[in-house]
Design a protein around this motif. Structure first.
Motif, PDB file in Angstrom:
ATOM      1  N   GLN A   1     -37.415 -96.333  22.408  1.00 40.19           N
ATOM      2  CA  GLN A   1     -37.004 -97.295  21.392  1.00 40.19           C
ATOM      3  C   GLN A   1     -35.712 -96.875  20.717  1.00 40.19           C
ATOM      4  O   GLN A   1     -34.918 -97.734  20.302  1.00 40.19           O
ATOM      5  CB  GLN A   1     -38.093 -97.458  20.327  1.00 40.19           C
ATOM      6  CG  GLN A   1     -39.205 -98.387  20.733  1.00 40.19           C
ATOM      7  CD  GLN A   1     -38.736 -99.809  20.962  1.00 40.19           C
ATOM      8  OE1 GLN A   1     -38.622-100.257  22.094  1.00 40.19           O
ATOM      9  NE2 GLN A   1     -38.437-100.515  19.897  1.00 40.19           N
ATOM     10  N   VAL A   2     -35.464 -95.555  20.605  1.00 36.43           N
ATOM     11  CA  VAL A   2     -34.174 -95.101  20.072  1.00 36.43           C
ATOM     12  C   VAL A   2     -33.057 -95.642  20.955  1.00 36.43           C
ATOM     13  O   VAL A   2     -32.078 -96.216  20.464  1.00 36.43           O
ATOM     14  CB  VAL A   2     -34.102 -93.555  20.014  1.00 36.43           C
ATOM     15  CG1 VAL A   2     -32.694 -93.103  19.658  1.00 36.43           C
ATOM     16  CG2 VAL A   2     -35.073 -93.011  19.003  1.00 36.43           C
TER      17      VAL A   2
ATOM     18  N   VAL B   1     -38.308 -82.502  25.415  1.00 37.22           N
ATOM     19  CA  VAL B   1     -38.953 -82.728  24.137  1.00 37.22           C
ATOM     20  C   VAL B   1     -40.416 -83.139  24.306  1.00 37.22           C
ATOM     21  O   VAL B   1     -41.289 -82.710  23.554  1.00 37.22           O
ATOM     22  CB  VAL B   1     -38.150 -83.830  23.397  1.00 37.22           C
ATOM     23  CG1 VAL B   1     -38.969 -84.473  22.330  1.00 37.22           C
ATOM     24  CG2 VAL B   1     -36.888 -83.256  22.845  1.00 37.22           C
TER      25      VAL B   1
ATOM     26  N   TRP C   1     -33.176 -98.184  22.970  1.00 35.42           N
ATOM     27  CA  TRP C   1     -33.114 -99.642  22.842  1.00 35.42           C
ATOM     28  C   TRP C   1     -32.346-100.052  21.600  1.00 35.42           C
ATOM     29  O   TRP C   1     -31.478-100.934  21.636  1.00 35.42           O
ATOM     30  CB  TRP C   1     -34.526-100.230  22.808  1.00 35.42           C
ATOM     31  CG  TRP C   1     -34.546-101.682  22.478  1.00 35.42           C
ATOM     32  CD1 TRP C   1     -34.336-102.718  23.327  1.00 35.42           C
ATOM     33  CD2 TRP C   1     -34.758-102.259  21.181  1.00 35.42           C
ATOM     34  NE1 TRP C   1     -34.398-103.914  22.651  1.00 35.42           N
ATOM     35  CE2 TRP C   1     -34.663-103.661  21.333  1.00 35.42           C
ATOM     36  CE3 TRP C   1     -35.015-101.734  19.917  1.00 35.42           C
ATOM     37  CZ2 TRP C   1     -34.827-104.537  20.269  1.00 35.42           C
ATOM     38  CZ3 TRP C   1     -35.180-102.603  18.852  1.00 35.42           C
ATOM     39  CH2 TRP C   1     -35.075-103.989  19.039  1.00 35.42           C
TER      40      TRP C   1
ATOM     41  N   LEU D   1     -42.538 -93.382  23.873  1.00 30.31           N
ATOM     42  CA  LEU D   1     -42.276 -94.722  23.370  1.00 30.31           C
ATOM     43  C   LEU D   1     -41.203 -94.687  22.289  1.00 30.31           C
ATOM     44  O   LEU D   1     -40.247 -95.475  22.307  1.00 30.31           O
ATOM     45  CB  LEU D   1     -43.577 -95.311  22.806  1.00 30.31           C
ATOM     46  CG  LEU D   1     -43.666 -96.807  22.534  1.00 30.31           C
ATOM     47  CD1 LEU D   1     -45.095 -97.261  22.636  1.00 30.31           C
ATOM     48  CD2 LEU D   1     -43.163 -97.144  21.165  1.00 30.31           C
ATOM     49  N   ALA D   2     -41.335 -93.750  21.355  1.00 28.66           N
ATOM     50  CA  ALA D   2     -40.361 -93.671  20.256  1.00 28.66           C
ATOM     51  C   ALA D   2     -38.966 -93.371  20.790  1.00 28.66           C
ATOM     52  O   ALA D   2     -37.982 -93.979  20.358  1.00 28.66           O
ATOM     53  CB  ALA D   2     -40.779 -92.595  19.252  1.00 28.66           C
ATOM     54  N   LEU D   3     -38.866 -92.442  21.748  1.00 27.68           N
ATOM     55  CA  LEU D   3     -37.551 -92.091  22.274  1.00 27.68           C
ATOM     56  C   LEU D   3     -36.923 -93.256  23.025  1.00 27.68           C
ATOM     57  O   LEU D   3     -35.719 -93.501  22.928  1.00 27.68           O
ATOM     58  CB  LEU D   3     -37.660 -90.863  23.174  1.00 27.68           C
ATOM     59  CG  LEU D   3     -37.903 -89.561  22.420  1.00 27.68           C
ATOM     60  CD1 LEU D   3     -38.153 -88.426  23.382  1.00 27.68           C
ATOM     61  CD2 LEU D   3     -36.718 -89.237  21.526  1.00 27.68           C
TER      62      LEU D   3
ATOM     63  N   ILE E   1     -46.832 -91.714  22.660  1.00 27.00           N
ATOM     64  CA  ILE E   1     -46.109 -92.228  21.493  1.00 27.00           C
ATOM     65  C   ILE E   1     -44.706 -91.658  21.427  1.00 27.00           C
ATOM     66  O   ILE E   1     -43.745 -92.360  21.095  1.00 27.00           O
ATOM     67  CB  ILE E   1     -46.878 -91.901  20.194  1.00 27.00           C
ATOM     68  CG1 ILE E   1     -48.212 -92.613  20.180  1.00 27.00           C
ATOM     69  CG2 ILE E   1     -46.070 -92.318  18.984  1.00 27.00           C
ATOM     70  CD1 ILE E   1     -49.001 -92.368  18.928  1.00 27.00           C
ATOM     71  N   LEU E   2     -44.556 -90.380  21.776  1.00 30.75           N
ATOM     72  CA  LEU E   2     -43.229 -89.773  21.718  1.00 30.75           C
ATOM     73  C   LEU E   2     -42.297 -90.412  22.733  1.00 30.75           C
ATOM     74  O   LEU E   2     -41.145 -90.736  22.419  1.00 30.75           O
ATOM     75  CB  LEU E   2     -43.338 -88.263  21.957  1.00 30.75           C
ATOM     76  CG  LEU E   2     -42.086 -87.433  21.695  1.00 30.75           C
ATOM     77  CD1 LEU E   2     -41.567 -87.653  20.306  1.00 30.75           C
ATOM     78  CD2 LEU E   2     -42.401 -85.971  21.892  1.00 30.75           C
TER      79      LEU E   2
END
Lengths: 329, 293
Positions: free
Chosen positions: A126-127, A108, A129, A122-124, A119-120
């Motif tokens: 956090q998912v 991805v 987490w 980081l976002a993944l 950022i991507l």
């Protein structure tokens, strides 16, 4: 000539005494110091993996905690559901879990570069987490999952009654062995044609593509390898810690990984290793001496970025330049 | 029906605060191309300063006089001042360097600010609930709803309108937009880019501080609120588009509604669903709904 044989004599010259010192260490220093260094070595393996992406491919990932945590939670799940306690099973589980997640996330993420990539990732992470945090009946939530001491070398080496003695001697040598193996493997990877292609992509993506390097493909493979190294580190970390919690999946832990890689110098091979070990000591002593240890780390990072962007090893190298020879970092 | 209205108002409340934080983040990125990882802590700083100032002004009284509401923006002004201080010292040396270093220095700033707030105000939360309770509550159908929340929604709406007017209807806004579109050209045409950068950063920090200031009567100022808010602000900005204020507004509304729906129906995945939404948007339209790449 294999890459290992081509390792400059200079590197072998100073790494031999360092390795000797590391081997002799448990007999010379108190067990606490050995265990502390074990943590440092574990983070060094993670830094090694992380730097494959940052230093050699030019991608700054802010979500590497996902793979560290994947390795760690794989160990915890093996203990919880399969009731195994072999370290080899842990490592295998860690490799498979982190590799699978890195393959998925990498698929991805590697379409993008620079800030969107960061950022991507980081976002993944956090998912992951938030899943570990919320699904407490599976993952133990914020309490985490306990992991007992494992057996090493297929059950031949057991912990016995004194856990600390086990950790500071037998487990330390195990971690050291895996660490040396990881350094050797990463050295071979980085000096192989694959590694060269990654550096070409980092330096000039368009030109690399014109030369025929499939940029996306190479990035994805680098991402997976990087994730696997970090997952191995996570798997090694859990028995040391005895417990795995969602904190290691949080993006601030990814930030620490970026921190210690840059601290050591992300444009060199050994920089991240040095940075990880030094950061480990820095954090431990900061936490032990002041409540405001985050500020200490923050100030170190700010000073690092403003004054010493090449990191510790990078600056040392700049101060003591080697004779001009055709060799890469 | 009235529970639906309450849910909607909750979503709008959350969206207002998120818009203030994310709008600041987006503005800073749009003009300066810097992702400020310390932005959440500026929101927390605004919250702490307001809580402290109002607490001092109250001086232990239970009943809050209406004049104290005028003290709320002090947090926003403090955050703006801090921003004006930080930009020339920490960020300006890094504009010519690679993006990684900007992320790193703002991460370091995040760590420093987090402990700075602990140093100044201690580890315990600061409450200023007297302001929250003083406005009383409304009855909506069969439900009771705090009036203060409506104030926050109004402030958020006014901020959105005010910011839009500021950016699109003033001379300063023209200069701001010019610098964000083409910094070198603006500089060549005589714009003092360094000054515009400081002003933009200050404005962004003002918005974050305002977000903290208006929400602190409702939830108090707590250590760690900055880091939590930052990640959600990222989700908003990713959905709406980095650099676009209208995008921040849309993103904030979407995040507010999805979060409220998540909490109501399936609390376990409430957080995960937000991050997944961000990931999906990044996949389908990486620039965000209204962003430019």
């Amino acid at each position: 000539m294999t890459a290992l044989a081509a390792a400059p004599r200079r590197v072998l010259a100073w790494s031999a005494p360092v390795l000797l010192a590391l081997i002799v260490l448990p007999f010379v220093v108190p067990p606490y110091q050995t265990v502390l260094l074990s943590y440092g070595l574990v983070f060094a393996i993670a830094a090694l993996g992380f730097n494959l992406l940052l230093g050699y491919t030019g991608l700054l990932s802010f979500g590497h905690s996902a793979y560290f945590g994947a390795g760690a939670y794989a160990v915890a799940f093996i203990v919880k559901y399969a009731r195994f306690d072999s370290m080899e099973a842990f490592l295998l589980g860690g490799i498979v879990a982190s590799g699978a997640i890195a393959a998925l996330f990498g698929f991805v993420c590697v379409r993008y570069t620079k800030i969107f990539f960061g950022i991507l990732t980081l976002a993944l992470s956090q998912v992951l987490w938030s899943l570990a945090f919320k699904f407490f009946w599976v993952t133990g939530g914020s309490d985490g999952l306990r992991v007992p001491t494992p057996t090493l070398l297929g059950g031949f080496v057991r912990a016995g009654n004194d856990k600390f003695e086990f950790l500071s001697h037998r487990y330390y040598y195990y971690v050291l062995g895996v660490f040396v193996l990881c350094v050797a493997i990463m050295w071979v990877i980085v000096h192989s044609p694959f590694g060269k292609a990654l550096q070409a992509i980092r330096d000039n993506e368009t030109r690399a593509e014109f030369v025929g390097v499939q940029v996306w493909h190479y990035r994805w493979v680098a991402f997976v390898i990087s994730g696997i190294f970090t997952g191995v580190a996570g798997a090694l970390w859990v028995p040391l810690n005895g417990l795995t919690t969602p904190d290691i999946l949080h993006w601030t832990f990814s930030g620490k990984m970026v921190f210690f890689t840059v601290l050591g110098g992300f444009q060199t091979f050994f920089g991240p290793i040095v940075g990880a070990i030094i950061f480990n000591y820095l954090e431990t002593y900061a936490v032990g001496h002041t409540v405001y240890w985050q500020m200490v780390l923050g100030v170190v990072l700010v000073v690092l970025v403003l004054a010493l962007p090449a990191g510790i090893v990078g600056t040392l190298r700049w101060l003591a330049p080697r004779p001009a020879r055709a060799e890469t970092a | 029906m009235d529970t639906l209205i309450v849910h909607l108002l909750n979503a709008l409340l959350y969206a207002s605060v998120m818009f203030l934080i994310a709008g600041g983040l987006s503005l800073i990125y749009g003009v300066m191309r810097i992702v400020n990882l310390a932005h959440g802590n500026l929101y927390a700083f605004g919250a702490y300063v307001t809580a402290w100032a109002v607490g001092r002004a109250l001086g232990g009284a239970i009943e809050a006089s209406l004049w104290l509401y005028a003290l709320l923006p002090v947090g926003a002004l403090a955050a703006a001042a801090l921003g004006a201080l930080l930009e020339p010292t920490l960020l300006r040396p890094l504009y010519r360097r690679a993006e990684e270093y900007q992320l790193l220095i703002t991460f370091g700033l995040l760590l420093i600010l987090e402990d700075l707030m602990r140093l100044v105000w201690g580890p315990y939360p600061l409450q200023v609930s007297a302001l929250y309770e003083a406005l009383g509550s409304l009855t909506i159908g069969e439900s009771i709803y705090p009036t203060y929340n409506l104030l926050v929604i109004v402030v958020g709406g006014l901020a959105a309108a005010g910011l839009w007017a500021f950016v699109y209807r003033t001379q300063f806004g023209v200069v701001l937009r010019a610098t964000s579109q083409n910094m070198r050209m603006a500089s060549a045409l005589g714009v003092n880019v360094n000054r515009v950068y400081v002003q933009a950063f200050t404005l962004g920090c003002f918005m974050a501080g305002l977000g903290g200031a208006v929400i602190v009567p409702q939830q108090g100022a707590v250590l760690g609120m900055g880091v939590d808010a930052l990640i959600l602000a990222f989700v908003v900005v990713v959905i709406g588009g980095l650099g676009s204020l209208e995008g921040a507004l849309i993103g904030a509304l979407m995040v507010g509604i999805v979060r409220e729906a998540g909490i109501t129906f399936f609390p376990e995945i409430e957080l995960a669903v937000l991050y997944l939404m961000a990931a999906v948007v990044l996949l389908v339209r990486p620039a965000g709904i209204l962003g430019r790449a």
